[in-house]
Design an enzyme around this catalytic site. Structure first.
Site, short mmCIF file in Angstrom:
data_model
loop_
_atom_site.label_atom_id
_atom_site.label_comp_id
_atom_site.label_asym_id
_atom_site.label_seq_id
_atom_site.Cartn_x
_atom_site.Cartn_y
_atom_site.Cartn_z
N LYS A 1 2.96 4.45 8.23
CA LYS A 1 3.21 3.38 7.26
C LYS A 1 4.64 3.51 6.70
CE LYS A 1 -0.65 1.37 7.96
NZ LYS A 1 -1.98 1.53 7.41
C1 PLP Z 1 -3.51 1.38 7.58
C2 PLP Z 1 -4.36 0.28 7.05
C3 PLP Z 1 -5.49 0.52 6.24
C4 PLP Z 1 -6.10 1.87 6.05
O1 PLP Z 1 -5.27 2.86 5.63
P1 PLP Z 1 -5.55 4.39 6.05
O2 PLP Z 1 -4.60 5.12 5.17
O3 PLP Z 1 -5.24 4.54 7.49
O4 PLP Z 1 -6.97 4.70 5.73
C5 PLP Z 1 -6.14 -0.55 5.68
N1 PLP Z 1 -5.75 -1.81 5.91
C6 PLP Z 1 -4.71 -2.10 6.69
C7 PLP Z 1 -4.32 -3.52 6.90
C8 PLP Z 1 -3.99 -1.07 7.31
O5 PLP Z 1 -2.96 -1.35 8.11
#
Ligand code: PLP
Length: 366
Positions: free
Chosen positions: A183
């Site tokens: 991210k």
């Molecule tokens: C990455 C993501 C999540 C979940 O996050 P994690 O930290 O991987 O649990 C939820 N929603 C979206 C749209 C994402 O891209």
């Protein structure tokens, strides 16, 4: 020729120094000074009054939905074209996800489809700011207000994303972020929850920490969770926030290079539409012809360039299947590719990626 991954975290700045501080002081679990420092710096960055950190972006969503009291009998409207965590967390509360279609150009949820999906059981709308572009927050906020619906923002892919100058996550009753390794800012695993009301914020803080009573030791009077972030994660997060402007600016530069270099080809880049700041979590292309998607990905893989396909529709997954058709989401989902998008990409690597994509289309014409 070295392989170019689709993503790589940016771990410069104070990351090592802050993590070492956790190790030398012994504050490695979910207490320690970095937790509130990271939460405060994060809240300030996005323009929220408070934020509470959690173990990842999925539990952030579950916590936020639970704190709003969403559960069995409730319907939550969500785009079918999203990452599965958006839908799984709705199901985990006992509520029912009601899928809607998305818009071709922005890839975001279609506000008109939301309006058409409202029933007497609708409790909330989940807006997911997909791949770094914001949803139409004017239309969605108005719809929620006029129909008495809660607004949940899944901003996992929207750090640095703004709608008319205002950071996403500040429109909803609750909002969540993810700091997974790929991210825009990362803590390894990690997440953040924002809430508009102080009561919901307090509920989130309590629910994420076993529901322990603030006044009586080891007294728990609600069903709750351990969703806490560690001080080590927060240490990384604080160092990431310090570099956030730099990271976002570089990602936007990369998106501009892709847009310019790839513009003659039979595809489109995922460009900002309207008065928005697109953070380009993933720099994406949508090819004109469906049959080019997997062939182009294979061609890039031969050139040691890693890509990812767009998310398949959640409504097509076995455990949360719906027979309803979402023609636009379905079409873009099958034609979309995420290109390497990390801030450390060099000009030379970008040139290699754009040349390889250009060669693919040249070869196809012969
Ligand atoms: C990455 C993501 C999540 C979940 O996050 P994690 O930290 O991987 O649990 C939820 N929603 C979206 C749209 C994402 O891209």
């Amino acid at each position: 020729m070295s392989r170019i991954p689709v993503y790589e975290p940016y771990l410069g700045g104070n990351v090592s120094a802050y993590v070492n501080e956790c190790l030398t002081t012994g504050w490695i679990s979910s207490r320690g000074a970095f937790i509130s420092r990271f939460e405060n710096a994060f809240a300030e960055f996005v323009g929220a009054s408070q934020a509470t950190s959690v173990a990842n972006g999925t539990v952030a969503l579950h916590l936020a939905l639970d704190a709003l009291g969403i559960g069995a009998g409730d319907e939550v409207i969500v785009p079918s074209f999203t990452y599965i965590a958006s839908v799984n967390t709705i199901l985990q509360t006992g509520a029912t996800p009601i899928y809607v279609d998305s818009l071709e150009e922005t890839l975001q949820v279609d506000p008109r489809a939301i309006r058409n999906a409202i029933t007497p059981r609708t409790r909330a709308v989940m807006a997911v700011h997909l791949y770094g572009h914001p949803c139409d927050m004017d239309a969605i906020s108005t719809l929620c207000r006029d129909n008495g619906l809660l607004l949940v923002e899944d901003c996992a892919e929207g750090f640095g994303t703004r709608w008319k100058g205002r950071h996403v996550g500040t429109f909803g009753d609750v909002a969540t972020f993810s700091f997974f390794g790929n991210k825009t800012i990362t803590t390894g695993e990690g997440g953040m929850v924002l809430a508009r009301s102080a009561d919901v914020m307090d509920k989130c803080r309590r629910l994420k920490s076993q529901g322990v009573s603030p006044t009586r030791e080891y007294w728990h009077d609600i069903l709750a969770y351990n969703y806490r972030m560690t001080n080590i994660q927060a240490a990384i997060g604080l160092a990431q926030i310090e570099m956030a402007e730099e990271i976002i600016k570089r990602k936007q530069q990369i998106a501009t290079i892709y847009r310019t270099e790839l513009s003659p080809l039979p595809l489109r880049t995922h460009d900002p539409v309207g008065d928005v700041d697109h953070s380009h979590w993933m720099c994406s292309i949508v090819v004109d012809r469906l049959e080019d998607r997997d062939r182009l990905r294979a061609h890039l893989a031969d050139d040691e360039i890693e890509t990812r396909p767009f998310f398949p529709l959640a409504s097509q997954m076995p455990h949360c299947h719906s027979d309803q058709a979402f023609p636009i989401g379905d079409s873009v989902s099958k034609r979309g590719i995420n290109l390497p998008s990390y801030p450390g990409l060099t000009e030379g690597q970008l040139d290699r990626i754009c040349s390889s994509i250009t060669r693919y289309f040249e070869g196809r014409q012969r």
